[in-house]
Design an enzyme around this catalytic site. Structure first.
Site, PDB file in Angstrom:
ATOM      1  N   SER A 140       0.686  -0.660  -0.166  1.00  0.00           N
ATOM      2  CA  SER A 140       0.109   0.283  -0.193  1.00  0.00           C
ATOM      3  C   SER A 140       0.828   0.916  -0.048  1.00  0.00           C
ATOM      4  O   SER A 140       2.327   0.843  -0.009  1.00  0.00           O
ATOM      5  CB  SER A 140      -0.738  -0.373   1.151  1.00  0.00           C
ATOM      6  OG  SER A 140      -0.282  -0.312   2.584  1.00  0.00           O
ATOM      7  N   LEU A 174      -7.257  -5.449  15.349  1.00  0.00           N
ATOM      8  CA  LEU A 174      -8.014  -5.752  14.451  1.00  0.00           C
ATOM      9  C   LEU A 174      -7.616  -5.620  13.433  1.00  0.00           C
ATOM     10  O   LEU A 174      -7.942  -4.478  13.075  1.00  0.00           O
ATOM     11  CB  LEU A 174      -9.147  -6.216  14.275  1.00  0.00           C
ATOM     12  CG  LEU A 174      -9.671  -7.170  13.425  1.00  0.00           C
ATOM     13  CD1 LEU A 174      -9.521  -8.606  13.427  1.00  0.00           C
ATOM     14  CD2 LEU A 174     -11.781  -6.833  13.839  1.00  0.00           C
ATOM     15  N   GLY A 177      -7.496  -7.397   6.411  1.00  0.00           N
ATOM     16  CA  GLY A 177      -7.249  -7.196   4.905  1.00  0.00           C
ATOM     17  C   GLY A 177      -6.007  -7.054   5.752  1.00  0.00           C
ATOM     18  O   GLY A 177      -5.284  -6.005   4.912  1.00  0.00           O
ATOM     19  N   CYS A 356      -0.817   3.428 -12.925  1.00  0.00           N
ATOM     20  CA  CYS A 356      -1.850   3.801 -11.483  1.00  0.00           C
ATOM     21  C   CYS A 356      -0.515   4.937 -11.260  1.00  0.00           C
ATOM     22  O   CYS A 356      -1.518   6.125 -10.730  1.00  0.00           O
ATOM     23  CB  CYS A 356      -0.961   3.018 -10.972  1.00  0.00           C
ATOM     24  SG  CYS A 356      -3.051   1.267 -10.731  1.00  0.00           S
TER      25      CYS A 356
END
Length: 386
Positions: A140, A174, A177, A356
């Site tokens: 990311s 948590l 993904g 991108c």
């Protein structure tokens, strides 16, 4: 009725008209056919422009994969097409430019189809991603504010997330993904949390478990909708793009259910400038099946009545630099990967990363970090770090 010669003449006339129209779009972007600059197109097949005109985004990407054309600076080509379309072209030409070059991911993802993106993208092979990414295995956008290298940018991003979440030792976290476990490992190691991560990718789960085996981390091969319990903090980095607009409400309701009353949630996602129901054919077919980019409006509508928006941070231009760094790693390690992936895959992956990168440079798509809290449970002001 036209004879064969007349039909051939009509076909040639139509082809020239199509080629001239595309050439006009390229000219408005200052892109030349067979020019000498890095962002100019080098055409190798006589039917290239006709194929692009007929199939739009799919034709552009597939013709590149097939070696019909080349461009030394694909990201610059993309940037120029999108910038020219947005700033200088009229409505009709802008529409054509968007059809020529799709730039976002838009398609729904049901529970039944949730594993498709894992099977066709994230499970391609950990060897590919280990060579392309930095040692954190973060897939990311990095945070380049004070960084010089990809590794520094990714560690800065991970630390920024931990600080925005106000993590403290003993908290439960948590990660929806969780990918290959980059944030789980970082948060457990540097902030002393106990963490659970969920992913629908078998390969990601396997490597994440290996990376975190000596830490208080558990990685589950599970869809986020099946998670139970409550956590002090909830985070999702680069996964919301696979949720789909029909599931945004479910995602927000699930996240709210999993978050303790005084907790914080951080959502890190690519975003679109406009709310749309369309999707890009090439990206959907080859890179992220069933993907869809949210708009600010779409996220805010589903957060309403469920969360307080404590902070919204956009650092989309950092993604262009991240993608170029990934591409540099991919190209440098290609000799090691070429035994498992063919030349068409190499061209596809190079095209994807630069497509991108150009879109982020053109500000057609964004990178947002949202911080949420539950209504009525945090009285003090939230101060987001930068």
């Amino acid at each position: 009725m036209l004879d064969s010669r007349s039909q051939d003449d009509a076909h040639r006339t139509g082809s020239r008209a199509i080629d001239d129209l595309i050439a006009t779009v390229l000219a408005n972007a200052d892109v030349q056919i067979n020019g000498r600059r890095p962002w100019d197109l080098q055409i190798h097949h006589p039917d290239t422009l006709s194929r692009i005109a007929a199939q739009r985004s799919l034709g552009l990407g597939e013709s590149y994969m097939d070696g019909w054309w080349d461009c030394d600076a694909l990201d610059e080509f993309t940037f120029r097409i999108l910038r020219a379309g947005g700033d200088h072209l009229g409505k009709n030409k802008w529409t054509l430019a968007l059809q020529l070059l799709g730039h976002s991911l838009r398609n729904r993802q049901s529970l039944r189809r949730a594993r498709q993106v894992a099977e066709r993208h994230y499970d391609l092979g950990n060897d590919l991603f280990e060579k392309m990414l930095d040692p954190t295995m973060a897939y990311s956008c990095g945070y380049w504010k004070d960084a010089e290298t990809l590794h520094e940018a990714q560690e800065a991003k991970l630390d920024l997330i931990c600080r925005k979440l106000e993590l403290e030792p003993g908290m439960t976290l948590l990660d929806i993904g969780c990918g290959w476990g980059s944030l789980l490992e970082y948060a457990a190691r540097h902030y002393g949390v106990r963490a659970h991560g969920v992913t629908v990718s078998t390969e990601q789960a396997r490597l994440a478990r290996e990376r975190c085996k000596h830490l208080p981390v558990e990685v589950l091969l599970k869809d986020y909708r099946a998670v139970t319990g409550q956590y002090d903090r909830v985070v999702s980095v680069g996964m919301f793009e696979h949720v789909g607009r029909r599931n945004y409400r479910t995602f927000m309701e699930t996240s709210r259910r999993l978050l303790k009353d005084r907790g914080l949630m951080l959502l890190h996602t690519i975003g679109n400038n406009e709310s749309t129901h369309c999707h890009d054919a090439w990206i959907n077919k080859y890179i992220f099946p069933n993907g869809e980019l949210p708009s600010i409006k779409q996220i805010a509508q589903q957060a309403e009545h469920r969360f307080v928006v404590e902070d919204l941070h956009n650092f989309g231009p950092d993604y262009a630099r991240t993608l170029k760094a990934w591409d540099a790693n991919f190209q440098a390690h290609w000799p090691e990967l070429s035994g498992q992936y063919d030349e068409r895959f190499q061209r596809m992956w190079h095209y994807y990363l630069n497509l991108c990168a150009g879109a982020f440079r053109a500000r057609t798509i964004q990178l947002w970090q949202w911080v949420f809290s539950k209504p009525g449970h945090r009285v003090q002001a939230y101060r987001a770090p930068r």
